[in-house]
Design an enzyme around this catalytic site. Structure first.
Site, short mmCIF file in Angstrom:
data_model
loop_
_atom_site.label_atom_id
_atom_site.label_comp_id
_atom_site.label_asym_id
_atom_site.label_seq_id
_atom_site.Cartn_x
_atom_site.Cartn_y
_atom_site.Cartn_z
N ASP A 96 -3.19 0.45 -1.96
CA ASP A 96 -2.13 -0.55 -1.79
C ASP A 96 -1.49 -0.43 -0.42
O ASP A 96 -0.79 0.55 -0.15
CB ASP A 96 -1.08 -0.39 -2.89
N ASP A 282 -2.11 -8.78 3.58
CA ASP A 282 -2.07 -8.09 2.30
C ASP A 282 -3.34 -8.40 1.53
O ASP A 282 -3.59 -9.55 1.17
CB ASP A 282 -0.86 -8.49 1.47
#
Length: 412
Positions: A96, A282
């Site tokens: 992440d 992202d």
């Protein structure tokens, strides 16, 4: 000319190892794997990206985002294997780049081979990987962590979950976001930042710079597609051009993440699609999301129609033949998506609830117009085409060409 660097590159993908930490002179390469989670049937990636947009635009009173987005392919997750304890237990963690807490315990239980610090920690996640209710809380333990190829990090402070909500098919998260995002995650201390996983690698001497390089192969079928994370320096073997760096933006909201400024144009005449503004990368977002006014300009330029079933822009074969390059002006570089790389792989149309021969564009709309402080989210459909570097020490982000710009037969 490529940069020449002598410090260690740690390429993470499926583990972490060693004994007293020593700096290696040659890269340590470990593959990333992606796993599609189809436990809930066909996945609506568009709905996942809507949650992604809300996640990054939603802040609490302290200025943190309310939720973070794991580094995944929708519900397909980019996984690394972290070895913890002695004897080691392997934990499969979601990578992440939008959060900073590294934790285990969602699936494989922790054997408590380390020392409990008594420091509580919590984090919540949302967007394309998990429902907005996904969260964990737990306690930090001091234990030994190993990276493959003989690197051991003793006394690493790792979060171990005691309560987990809506977290499936992996054991936790490897958080590689900026250190500022740690503020507010401690449950029994005053708000303060603390070292991230990459900070620990630097402190332990395993790497010399806080740099993360990211490479992902374009999608073909789903499970098993691979990529690499490079810690310490980029993996220049994955680049077919120099890396172009630009500063992390100072624009509110975007600056807290991997934010930067860019302009987007379309076609030979460089029609303005997105005027110079700030946004983020992202990989938890599947598509390339841009402010609604910019989306309208792209929609008009391509003459696409919106499919009401999935909300995506659809074009005909004739419109595809007229499609032109979409250019991302970042720093001193221009990164172009050809017509073939602007469309969703048709071999994966079932993942977006589409007919197998339909042609869909990978550009989506954010919920608001330009000027929100976060006017684009660059998802993995871009990052699978361009090597991406996060340089935390110098507050820069870099991009380079890769061989993944070659047309793929799965697209057309």
């Amino acid at each position: 000319m490529f940069l020449t660097v002598s410090f260690l590159t740690v390429l993470l993908a499926l583990s972490i190892t060693g004994s007293p930490v020593e700096v290696h002179n040659s890269p340590i390469i470990l593959p990333l794997t992606r796993k599609l989670n189809s436990s809930n049937g066909t996945m609506n990636l568009v709905q996942h990206d809507k949650a992604c947009v809300v996640t990054f635009r939603d802040y609490n009173m302290h200025g943190r985002r309310a939720e973070s987005i794991p580094m995944t392919y929708s519900r397909g997750r980019y996984i690394v294997a972290l070895n913890v304890g002695s004897p080691p237990t392997t934990y499969k963690l979601v990578v992440d780049c939008g959060s900073t807490v590294t934790w285990i315990g969602a699936g494989t239980p922790y054997g408590e081979t380390g020392c409990n610090t008594g420091r509580g920690v919590k984090e919540s996640y949302g967007g394309s990987e998990f429902p907005s209710t996904t969260s964990f809380s737990g306690t930090f333990f001091v234990d030994t962590v190993t990276l493959g190829h003989g690197i051991t990090i003793p006394n690493y402070e790792l979060a171990v979950a005691s309560t987990v909500s809506n977290f499936r098919d992996s054991d936790g998260v490897l958080g590689i976001g900026p250190q500022d995002l740690t503020v507010g995650t401690l449950t029994n201390d005053l708000p303060a930042a603390y070292p991230t996983f990459t900070d620990w690698l630097v402190t332990a001497g395993a790497i010399c710079q806080n740099i993360v390089g990211m490479f992902f192969q374009p999608l073909r079928t789903g499970d098993g597609d691979t990529g690499q994370l490079a810690f310490g320096e980029p993996d220049y073997t994955k680049c077919t051009s120099n890396i172009v760096y630009t500063d992390i933006t100072n624009t509110h909201r975007s600056q807290r993440y991997s934010g930067f400024d860019q302009r987007i144009t379309y076609g030979n005449r460089d029609i303005d699609i997105l005027f110079p503004t700030a946004g983020i990368i992202d990989t938890g977002c599947n598509f390339i999301c841009i402010a609604s006014d910019a989306y309208g300009r792209y929609w008009a330029a391509t003459s696409a129609t919106i499919n009401k079933r999935n909300g995506l822009l659809r074009i005909t074969p004739r419109q595809y033949s007229a499609l032109q390059e979409l250019k991302f002006h970042i720093g001193n570089g221009v990164f172009s998506l050809s017509p073939n790389t602007q469309i969703w792989p048709r071999s994966l149309n079932h993942r977006i609830r589409a007919e197998k021969d339909d042609i869909y564009l990978i550009i989506k709309s954010l919920s608001g117009a330009t000027g929100a402080g976060l006017d684009f989210i660059i998802g993995w459909t871009f990052m699978q085409r361009f090597y991406t570097v996060l340089d935390r020490d110098n507050r820069k982000i870099g991009f380079a060409m890769t061989c993944s710009l070659m047309p793929l037969p799965t697209n057309m």
